[in-house]
Design an enzyme around this catalytic site. Structure first.
Site, PDB file in Angstrom:
ATOM      1  N   GLY A  29      44.359  40.612  41.515  1.00  0.00           N
ATOM      2  CA  GLY A  29      44.486  39.251  41.013  1.00  0.00           C
ATOM      3  C   GLY A  29      45.760  38.627  41.537  1.00  0.00           C
ATOM      4  N   GLN A  74      52.972  33.052  41.183  1.00  0.00           N
ATOM      5  CA  GLN A  74      53.581  34.164  41.917  1.00  0.00           C
ATOM      6  C   GLN A  74      53.920  33.792  43.361  1.00  0.00           C
ATOM      7  OE1 GLN A  74      50.270  36.932  40.516  1.00  0.00           O
ATOM      8  NE2 GLN A  74      51.975  38.358  40.741  1.00  0.00           N
ATOM      9  N   CYS A 112      51.931  44.816  38.435  1.00  0.00           N
ATOM     10  CA  CYS A 112      52.023  43.408  38.845  1.00  0.00           C
ATOM     11  C   CYS A 112      52.650  43.346  40.228  1.00  0.00           C
ATOM     12  CB  CYS A 112      52.878  42.625  37.846  1.00  0.00           C
ATOM     13  SG  CYS A 112      53.031  40.873  38.257  1.00  0.00           S
ATOM     14  N   LEU A 113      52.081  42.529  41.094  1.00  0.00           N
ATOM     15  CA  LEU A 113      52.621  42.385  42.455  1.00  0.00           C
ATOM     16  C   LEU A 113      54.034  41.797  42.428  1.00  0.00           C
ATOM     17  CD1 LEU A 113      49.418  41.077  44.269  1.00  0.00           C
ATOM     18  CD2 LEU A 113      50.402  43.382  44.380  1.00  0.00           C
ATOM     19  N   HIS A 167      46.254  38.691  32.116  1.00  0.00           N
ATOM     20  CA  HIS A 167      47.503  38.927  32.868  1.00  0.00           C
ATOM     21  C   HIS A 167      47.821  37.707  33.753  1.00  0.00           C
ATOM     22  CE1 HIS A 167      50.135  41.684  35.464  1.00  0.00           C
ATOM     23  NE2 HIS A 167      49.936  40.650  36.269  1.00  0.00           N
ATOM     24  N   GLU A 168      46.794  37.187  34.443  1.00  0.00           N
ATOM     25  CA  GLU A 168      47.018  36.030  35.340  1.00  0.00           C
ATOM     26  C   GLU A 168      47.296  34.766  34.534  1.00  0.00           C
ATOM     27  OE1 GLU A 168      47.513  37.084  38.105  1.00  0.00           O
ATOM     28  OE2 GLU A 168      46.264  38.871  38.175  1.00  0.00           O
ATOM     29  N   HIS A 185      50.847  34.596  33.646  1.00  0.00           N
ATOM     30  CA  HIS A 185      51.686  34.109  34.761  1.00  0.00           C
ATOM     31  C   HIS A 185      51.780  32.590  34.734  1.00  0.00           C
ATOM     32  CE1 HIS A 185      52.799  37.557  37.207  1.00  0.00           C
ATOM     33  NE2 HIS A 185      51.555  38.017  37.262  1.00  0.00           N
TER      34      HIS A 185
HETATM   35  O1  GNR Z   1      46.896  44.076  41.348  1.00  0.00           O
HETATM   36  C1  GNR Z   1      47.079  44.046  40.138  1.00  0.00           C
HETATM   37  N1  GNR Z   1      46.631  45.061  39.374  1.00  0.00           N
HETATM   38  C2  GNR Z   1      46.629  45.036  37.996  1.00  0.00           C
HETATM   39  C3  GNR Z   1      46.409  46.235  37.338  1.00  0.00           C
HETATM   40  C4  GNR Z   1      46.391  46.265  35.973  1.00  0.00           C
HETATM   41  C5  GNR Z   1      46.548  45.116  35.251  1.00  0.00           C
HETATM   42  C6  GNR Z   1      46.782  43.918  35.891  1.00  0.00           C
HETATM   43  C7  GNR Z   1      46.816  43.881  37.259  1.00  0.00           C
HETATM   44  S1  GNR Z   1      47.064  42.380  38.061  1.00  0.00           S
HETATM   45  C8  GNR Z   1      47.829  42.923  39.534  1.00  0.00           C
HETATM   46  C9  GNR Z   1      48.036  41.764  40.485  1.00  0.00           C
HETATM   47  C10 GNR Z   1      49.007  40.785  39.872  1.00  0.00           C
HETATM   48  O2  GNR Z   1      50.175  40.966  39.750  1.00  0.00           O
HETATM   49  N2  GNR Z   1      48.492  39.703  39.372  1.00  0.00           N
HETATM   50  O3  GNR Z   1      49.276  38.821  38.749  1.00  0.00           O
HETATM   51 NI    NI Z   2      50.932  39.914  37.959  1.00  0.00          NI
END
Ligand code: GNR
Ligand code: NI
Length: 175
Positions: A46, A51, A92-93, A134-135, A138
């Site tokens: 995601g 980001q 999270c990236l 999660h997104e 952000h």
């Molecule tokens: O790549 C991602 N893997 C992930 C794994 C577990 C819970 C959430 C994520 S999202 C993350 C990519 C990211 O940072 N999206 O904002």
């Molecule tokens: Ni993230």
């Protein structure tokens, strides 16, 4: 297409609150295409526009192993979330190399607009439900480490700032 720079925690720009998308044009399609290339390259499941320093309510998700199921959510709203909670070991990236348990509603129903501004609704569970939440965090300027204890969060902050300093030093020596 282009691979975009992903902001890293604790960059203060990750805490900006995204504004709704109002114009569905070629510029928006280009941002989505670049975000998709950036997400697949990372690789991640995601990516929120916040980001990549675009503070608009736009996120993409592809939880398939084959990278052929891109989902685009614009101006997303949670219509319903389950009382049942699930713990997932999140990453999270923008917080590279860090994984920890986060508890969230197990199921959500979301309304969003597609790339043409057309509304749709989706009910999700499992990894997709985790990712959507999660997104969407952000877009509100919230990073998953904010669910962890202040002690853990500070350790993560210190570790990433140290890595940042070391990367800067390496880059300078290479020039
Ligand atoms: O790549 C991602 N893997 C992930 C794994 C577990 C819970 C959430 C994520 S999202 C993350 C990519 C990211 O940072 N999206 O904002
Ligand atoms: Ni993230």
């Amino acid at each position: 297409m282009a691979i975009l720079n992903i902001l890293r925690y604790p960059d203060p720009r990750l805490h900006k609150v995204a504004k709704p998308v109002t114009v569905f044009d070629a510029r928006l399609k280009k941002i989505v295409a670049d975000m998709a290339e950036t997400m697949y390259d990372a690789p991640g499941v995601g990516l929120a526009a916040s980001q990549v320093d675009v503070h608009e309510q736009l996120l993409i998700i592809d939880t398939s192993e084959t990278h052929d199921d891109l989902r685009i959510f614009i101006n997303p709203e949670i219509l319903w979330s389950s009382a049942e909670k699930k713990i997932y070991d999140e990453g999270c990236l923008s917080v590279p190399g860090i994984y920890d348990d986060v508890e969230r509603p197990a199921q959500v129903t979301v309304r969003a607009l597609d790339i043409n501004g057309k509304p749709f609704e989706i009910s999700a569970d499992g990894l997709l439900a985790v990712c959507i939440q999660h997104e969407m965090d952000h877009l509100k300027g919230k990073i998953f480490v904010e669910y962890l204890s202040p002690l853990k969060r500070n350790r993560i902050k210190t570790k990433l700032l140290k890595e940042e300093r070391e990367m800067q030093g390496t880059a300078r020596r290479q020039r």
